[in-house]
Design an enzyme around this catalytic site. Structure first.
Site, PDB file in Angstrom:
ATOM      1  N   GLU A  85       0.825  -1.176   0.132  1.00 37.01           N
ATOM      2  CA  GLU A  85       0.065   0.014  -0.170  1.00 37.01           C
ATOM      3  C   GLU A  85       0.861   1.358   0.065  1.00 37.01           C
ATOM      4  O   GLU A  85       2.111   1.417   0.609  1.00 37.01           O
ATOM      5  CB  GLU A  85      -0.970  -0.029   1.229  1.00 37.01           C
ATOM      6  CG  GLU A  85      -1.997  -1.312   1.130  1.00 37.01           C
ATOM      7  CD  GLU A  85      -3.056  -1.193   2.179  1.00 37.01           C
ATOM      8  OE1 GLU A  85      -4.060  -1.199   1.898  1.00 37.01           O
ATOM      9  OE2 GLU A  85      -2.629  -0.809   3.281  1.00 37.01           O
ATOM     10  N   CYS A 100       3.518   8.727   0.720  1.00 38.47           N
ATOM     11  CA  CYS A 100       4.195   7.948   2.024  1.00 38.47           C
ATOM     12  C   CYS A 100       4.331   6.488   1.418  1.00 38.47           C
ATOM     13  O   CYS A 100       3.347   5.868   0.753  1.00 38.47           O
ATOM     14  CB  CYS A 100       2.967   7.994   3.142  1.00 38.47           C
ATOM     15  SG  CYS A 100       3.466   6.757   4.389  1.00 38.47           S
ATOM     16  N   CYS A 107       6.749  -6.606   7.438  1.00 44.07           N
ATOM     17  CA  CYS A 107       7.981  -5.944   8.126  1.00 44.07           C
ATOM     18  C   CYS A 107       8.541  -6.858   9.165  1.00 44.07           C
ATOM     19  O   CYS A 107       7.658  -7.635   9.839  1.00 44.07           O
ATOM     20  CB  CYS A 107       7.555  -4.532   8.977  1.00 44.07           C
ATOM     21  SG  CYS A 107       9.003  -3.672   9.847  1.00 44.07           S
ATOM     22  N   CYS A 111       6.576  -4.291  15.592  1.00 46.37           N
ATOM     23  CA  CYS A 111       6.032  -3.465  16.520  1.00 46.37           C
ATOM     24  C   CYS A 111       4.532  -3.923  17.241  1.00 46.37           C
ATOM     25  O   CYS A 111       3.902  -4.311  16.112  1.00 46.37           O
ATOM     26  CB  CYS A 111       6.073  -1.920  16.266  1.00 46.37           C
ATOM     27  SG  CYS A 111       7.817  -1.442  15.779  1.00 46.37           S
ATOM     28  N   CYS A 114       1.474  -2.147  15.452  1.00 41.37           N
ATOM     29  CA  CYS A 114       1.396  -1.671  14.038  1.00 41.37           C
ATOM     30  C   CYS A 114       0.758  -2.951  13.192  1.00 41.37           C
ATOM     31  O   CYS A 114       1.370  -4.150  13.511  1.00 41.37           O
ATOM     32  CB  CYS A 114       2.940  -1.461  13.722  1.00 41.37           C
ATOM     33  SG  CYS A 114       3.069  -1.504  11.794  1.00 41.37           S
ATOM     34  N   GLU A 160      10.729  -1.684   7.402  1.00 42.05           N
ATOM     35  CA  GLU A 160      11.827  -0.997   7.938  1.00 42.05           C
ATOM     36  C   GLU A 160      12.841  -0.357   7.005  1.00 42.05           C
ATOM     37  O   GLU A 160      13.608  -1.205   6.541  1.00 42.05           O
ATOM     38  CB  GLU A 160      12.305  -1.603   9.082  1.00 42.05           C
ATOM     39  CG  GLU A 160      13.714  -1.193   9.604  1.00 42.05           C
ATOM     40  CD  GLU A 160      14.036   0.277  10.014  1.00 42.05           C
ATOM     41  OE1 GLU A 160      12.963   0.562  10.831  1.00 42.05           O
ATOM     42  OE2 GLU A 160      14.733   0.927   9.734  1.00 42.05           O
ATOM     43  N   CYS A 336      -0.983   6.198   9.534  1.00 41.00           N
ATOM     44  CA  CYS A 336       0.356   5.431  10.249  1.00 41.00           C
ATOM     45  C   CYS A 336       0.196   4.043  10.759  1.00 41.00           C
ATOM     46  O   CYS A 336      -0.673   3.856  11.766  1.00 41.00           O
ATOM     47  CB  CYS A 336       1.047   6.231  11.412  1.00 41.00           C
ATOM     48  SG  CYS A 336       1.883   7.671  10.620  1.00 41.00           S
TER      49      CYS A 336
END
Ligand code: SAH
Ligand code: SF4
Length: 341
Positions: A85, A100, A107, A111, A114, A160, A336
């Site tokens: 995305e 963005c 990832c 985290c 997320c 990341e 985010c």
């Protein structure tokens, strides 16, 4: 677009030198989505280039538009069938858009708050796939007749960046190359979860590009829980890299801090954050962005507005400059930490 492949193709066909610049201009600056649109090219060349040097390495699956019109999210399919995305945002009224971009499908950092982290890592994106997200939005603005232009790119989508350093570096070169996208280096920002060696390299390679560090907690126990990569690069290591970064670049560093109710939003957490900033020195170069947590399917809750304001005030009393960042695109799961495949 793979500019090298295009250059090789043109050379193999014995085309004159100026053709490359002409095509790069049309694709990166004007958002041409096919060679047919570049009418200054001879017809046989237009036909040959389509299959030999495709303009985009990814295809649109769907685009969602937020109610306020200030955020749009695209699901884009990669050549191997994976999807990523990318988001188009208008942070301020006016005609400037930010893109963005994602740097990985998924990832590996994991985290806990997320959505991308929950997916795990599928694979790194190539530099072409990273840049093509910007080209996609450039073409989209033109095709949909949306007013405005792309002035900023933030590496804050999926993944990341410093786990995919080489491809990110190559994409930064393409986006800031005057012959290609030609963005001002200061209008490009990379956000990392805190890979200390990546920060060191980045300070050497891209001292003019903005850097954001996703801190989220300034004590090791809590940070390791929220951002597991903290185990490998704990706060002392991170502080040393940040200090070097600031010394070397003299650039403003953004500390991102997502406020999670009852977890990292008490006054003592604000004090720990202030002492981290003192530890790295040059507090005037540090700006704290407090992020209101965007819901994902995880066991967290956003801090209340009152709590966020109190946290901000406490940091300001310690002399820090702080903003509570507005969340765009929550209604399309484009804010985010909400990006998934
Ligand atoms: N992977 C990089 C960049 C992408 S995320 C990084 O972590 O820095 C961009 C920012 O959004 C990061 O600061 C990230 O920690 C934060 N974020 C992640 N999930 C979030 C969520 N659900 N709500 C708000 N911010 C989130
Ligand atoms: Fe990865 Fe960033 Fe999400 Fe953490 S916040 S899991 S580093 S994308």
């Amino acid at each position: 677009m793979d500019a090298e492949r295009l250059a090789r193709t043109l050379q193999a066909r014995g085309e004159p030198k100026f053709r490359l610049a002409q095509i790069l201009e049309a694709v990166y600056k004007r958002g041409a989505s096919s060679y047919a649109e570049i009418t200054s090219l001879p017809a046989p060349l237009r036909e040959a280039l389509g299959p030999a040097a495709p303009i985009l390495s990814l295809t649109e699956r769907r685009v969602l538009v937020s109610k306020d019109g200030r955020a749009r999210k695209a699901a884009l399919a990669l050549a191997d069938g994976l999807a990523i995305e990318a988001v188009l945002l208008k942070p301020k009224p006016g005609d400037a858009w930010s893109v963005c971009v994602s740097v990985q499908a998924g990832c590996a950092v994991g985290c806990t708050f997320c959505a991308t982290g929950l997916m795990g890592l599928r694979r790194d994106l190539t530099s072409e796939e990273i840049v093509d997200q910007v080209l996609f939005w450039l073409q989209y603005l033109r095709r949909e007749k949306v007013p405005g232009r792309i002035t900023n790119v933030v590496y804050m989508g999926m993944g990341e960046p410093f786990h995919n350093y080489e491809n990110v570096a190559e994409s930064l070169r393409a986006l800031t190359d005057p012959a290609r996208a030609g963005l001002a280096q200061r209008h490009v920002a990379v956000s990392t979860s805190g890979l200390a060696p990546g920060i060191d390299r980045f300070a050497d390679d891209f001292p003019q590009v903005s850097l954001a560090l996703s801190l989220h907690a300034a004590n090791d126990e809590l940070r390791t829980k929220l951002v597991p990569v903290n185990k490998a690069y704990p706060l002392a290591k991170l502080a040393a890299s940040v200090r070097k970064y600031l010394d070397k670049t003299n650039r403003r560093l953004f500390l991102e801090y997502v406020l999670l109710s009852g977890e990292n939003d008490a006054p003592k957490h604000a004090d720990e954050l202030a002492s981290f900033v003192r530890r790295v020195g040059k507090p005037h170069l540090v700006h704290v962005n407090l992020i209101v947590w965007n819901p994902t399917r995880t066991a967290h809750a956003p801090s209340s507005a009152a709590n966020a304001r109190a946290f901000k005030a406490r940091l300001e009393e310690s002399g820090l400059s702080v903003t509570i960042r507005k969340n765009l695109g929550q209604d399309i799961q484009g804010a985010c930490g909400q990006l998934i495949q």
